[in-house]
Motif scaffolding. Structure first.
Motif, PDB file in Angstrom:
ATOM      1  N   TRP A 163      42.021  39.508  33.395  1.00 35.55           N
ATOM      2  CA  TRP A 163      41.848  38.562  34.507  1.00 35.55           C
ATOM      3  C   TRP A 163      41.970  37.127  34.016  1.00 35.55           C
ATOM      4  CZ3 TRP A 163      36.689  38.096  37.761  1.00 35.55           C
ATOM      5  CH2 TRP A 163      36.941  37.280  38.884  1.00 35.55           C
ATOM      6  N   HIS A 187      36.960  31.580  42.342  1.00 35.04           N
ATOM      7  CA  HIS A 187      37.740  30.750  43.250  1.00 35.04           C
ATOM      8  C   HIS A 187      37.237  29.308  43.254  1.00 35.04           C
ATOM      9  CE1 HIS A 187      40.001  29.739  46.875  1.00 35.04           C
ATOM     10  NE2 HIS A 187      38.896  29.237  47.370  1.00 35.04           N
ATOM     11  N   ALA A 238      34.880  37.246  42.214  1.00 35.33           N
ATOM     12  CA  ALA A 238      36.127  36.603  42.622  1.00 35.33           C
ATOM     13  C   ALA A 238      35.826  35.324  43.408  1.00 35.33           C
ATOM     14  CB  ALA A 238      36.959  37.565  43.468  1.00 35.33           C
TER      15      ALA A 238
END
Lengths: 461, 461
Positions: free
Chosen positions: A391, B315, B311
């Motif tokens: 990732w 972000h 996630a």
């Protein structure tokens, strides 16, 4: 009825029970309410009552006959029964309580607010109130608090014939007794033996109880705790156990059913406490402030525990600023370690309940957990490490995350496996305190592992 | 014995039971082992057995007599009994199973590995094996799987005298029956009535059963589920319920005790599942790979769920880099919202269990939760907000944290309160899936609230 379901009440089939009940209360249709109580399943009754407002709830006990209300009170959950009686007129509540078996009387009275309890007691029949006073000296979770004083008690010198005559003559009085056994006492009222109905049925009617009774029966002292009673009833298939005082005099009988009920209620409370309802009791028909308070207590403590772990993150702020990609993984490390630890807590609590481990088995449990911790720690560490590497495109970052998670998983299962035993050893309920202790330590340790590893490798991140 | 405790076995008083048992197994002292089984409490036995290695465990059933081993198997936890039989020689295991009541036979056989089960069945007495085959068509959690076929069954035309004679004559056979009731059938074997022992005892011996039986008795179809049985037994004080086929023929009886045991076992499994032991079963004497696998399943799923929340953090990396002090608060927001949500989950699960709410009550539960969420959200939001302000010396940062926690608490209690009802409505076990669903959503929502608020106010942080 072959397939009884909860909706087979004729009244309830047309509309929801709570709407019917509300309408009947408005119209003060006493007989119809009593019929509804008789015909509706306990679950439907409980649900309907929990949907009434306080004023209507209070009316139920005030309106219907004491016998019908007593029937209702025995069917619904304890916390609801207490609420119902607390909201009724004291004299009506007292008339209802008069109708109940002695152990339930005591339970309910002891859970009322203390001035409500005094009010109700003062309106009860003097002999019933005296029974309650007598029983309320015992803790609810002791044999004394669980026993009923209604039982069959006969002198050793009686014959089966005499017992059968007494049973026939007292049919009315005995109708509500839970008769599984008759107890045989000497002239000092000391328990000498027990008779099963089967023995009375099959024995020669002229024989003395002394000759057919099972002598030296299992009995418990009035101070014995719920936990021990539950254990005894798991060990023996008896339906009830007689309760004696220290001089061996027969005081009452604890029924298997009451022990099971109290046990399940305890488990329920412990479940709610474990999930952060500190009072161990909440149903949504309780007043808002009471519900809010029961939850806030734990939430505020939790903030303090969380700040300990936050302080560690804060200490490493410069590391985080230099490797901002790490921040996304901190909550994962915390949550995953908490999960691994909780699995170990759950197995330990279960093994404690089943009696498979004792507080002294700490070392053994720890070894068993370390082996699982190594395997699962490596597995989730490698998995998350590879995900982090792919990732974020940084092998070292992946390695930091992976190693930290592996190590912290081992820490988590060690603490999780051992903590319930230590708490039990200290006489605390392991189900309640294990979780908070575990997550606080694993959070602190996990954040420290990730961030100290990261700061020593900071030039590669 | 007046104060029975778990350590009152004479053999166990000198040394730990497991050491004694291990020594006796080594020396093959069969009689002493049998005495130990008889004299030791179930908890001590279970614990001792869990401390033996696999080879010694297998020996127990092979060495001692079938009756003594059957006694043992009935005392220890189910999962351990299965393990014990699986590790014994099939012919010895079969001899033990032959001694057990039919419902327990079926439970044990059905939980053995399938080839072990076939082996044991082939060594059992043909009639017993046929019983098991017959019963094993029913699910364990149905009346058919819970019932015992051993019961008292008499034709309507018999007199009390005849029944008493039969009981006297069959004393040996009936000794191990749990006799609370006798059942009365017609010539097609259809259930017509039930007799309490009390009725037999008090009735005139010349009367026909037809005249004294309680007609049209409560019975359940063989397919009725555990949950319904448990409900029925809470509603009625019966000690057992007769089980019939669709034609009304009497097949067996479910005892209250067996229903309670199965119920508690279900709760246990559900507890373990809720804590992430996906198989619903782990004791530490199971093989390592089996324990590890049962836990890993859930851990790997949990990584995926956690990545969703990560996630969101990822972000907002630039926001975090600009206001690094926020990072310490992200795990707090996550944990506190999880706690608030879990409290609501716990109350909903409890209310579902007590029957106080049904899946259709979603709207009502939601309203009740929002009011608590507003109060507690404001309380913890202000508390944490002030702490953040004082600690980091930035009022806006405190406000961001406080507002986010308040809003997310309301989200958490809403989801937590409602999710168990939705899951139940979909026919799933709310206890298991509620937690993971809740924390995933509240984490995502919480991180988003903090970080989007922060990024819109980034110049003040």
């Amino acid at each position: 009825m072959n397939h009884p379901t909860s909706s087979d009440s004729s009244l309830a089939s047309t509309a929801e029970v709570d709407q019917v009940l509300e309408r009947l209360l408005e119209d003060r249709q006493i007989e119809a309410i009593e019929r509804l109580i008789e015909e509706t399943s306990p679950a439907d009754l409980a649900r309907a009552i929990s949907r009434l407002d306080e004023a209507s709830r209070g009316q139920i006990v005030d309106l219907v006959g004491a016998e019908s209300a007593a029937d209702l009170v025995q069917q619904i959950p304890h916390v609801q029964a207490v609420q119902l009686l607390g909201e009724a007129q004291p004299d009506h509540a007292a008339a209802v309580v008069d109708e109940l078996p002695s152990d339930l009387q005591t339970d309910l009275i002891s859970d009322l607010q203390s001035d409500d309890a005094a009010d109700v007691l003062s309106h009860m029949q003097p002999s019933e109130a005296a029974d309650v006073q007598q029983l309320s000296q015992y803790d609810r979770l002791q044999a004394g608090g669980l026993m009923a004083t209604e039982l069959l008690r006969y002198p050793m010198s009686w014959t089966i014939e005499q017992v059968v005559e007494d049973l026939r003559g007292g049919a009315d009085k005995y109708r509500d007794y839970e008769i599984q056994y008759a107890y045989v006492v000497d002239d000092q009222d000391r328990l000498q033996g027990v008779l099963r109905l089967r023995d009375l049925l099959l024995g020669d009617r002229q024989r003395n109880l002394r000759d057919i009774m099972i002598g030296n029966p299992l009995s418990v002292d009035v101070a014995v705790k719920l936990e021990e009673l539950h254990g005894l009833l798991q060990e023996h298939s008896f339906l009830g156990i007689p309760v004696t005082d220290t001089a061996g005099r027969l005081l009452g009988v604890v029924q298997r059913r009451d022990v099971d009920e109290a046990w399940i209620e305890q488990q329920d409370k412990s479940f709610l406490r474990r999930q952060g309802i500190v009072s161990g009791e909440e149903i949504r028909s309780l007043p808002l402030w009471q519900r809010s308070r029961g939850r806030l207590l734990w939430l505020s403590l939790n903030i303090v525990l969380n700040l300990l772990a936050a302080a560690i993150i804060s200490h490493f702020e410069s590391t985080l600023a230099a490797a901002i990609a790490l921040t996304a993984f901190l909550p994962i490390i915390s949550d995953m370690s908490g999960c691994s630890g909780n699995q170990a807590v759950a197995v330990s609590i279960r093994e404690l309940m089943l009696g498979l481990v004792k507080p002294g088995d700490v070392g053994r449990v720890w070894l068993k957990e370390i082996s699982v911790g190594l395997m699962n720690g490596a597995a989730v560490g490698i998995l998350l490490g590879v995900i982090a590497w792919v990732w974020k495109g940084n092998l070292i970052l992946g390695a930091v995350i992976g190693v930290a998670l592996t190590l912290n998983t081992i820490v988590a299962v060690s603490i999780g496996g051992v903590i319930p035993l230590l708490l039990r050893g200290m006489g605390r309920d392991p189900a309640v305190a294990s979780g908070p202790l575990l997550t606080t330590v694993t959070d602190m340790c996990g954040f420290f592992l990730v961030l100290s590893l990261a700061s020593s490798l900071i030039e590669y991140l």
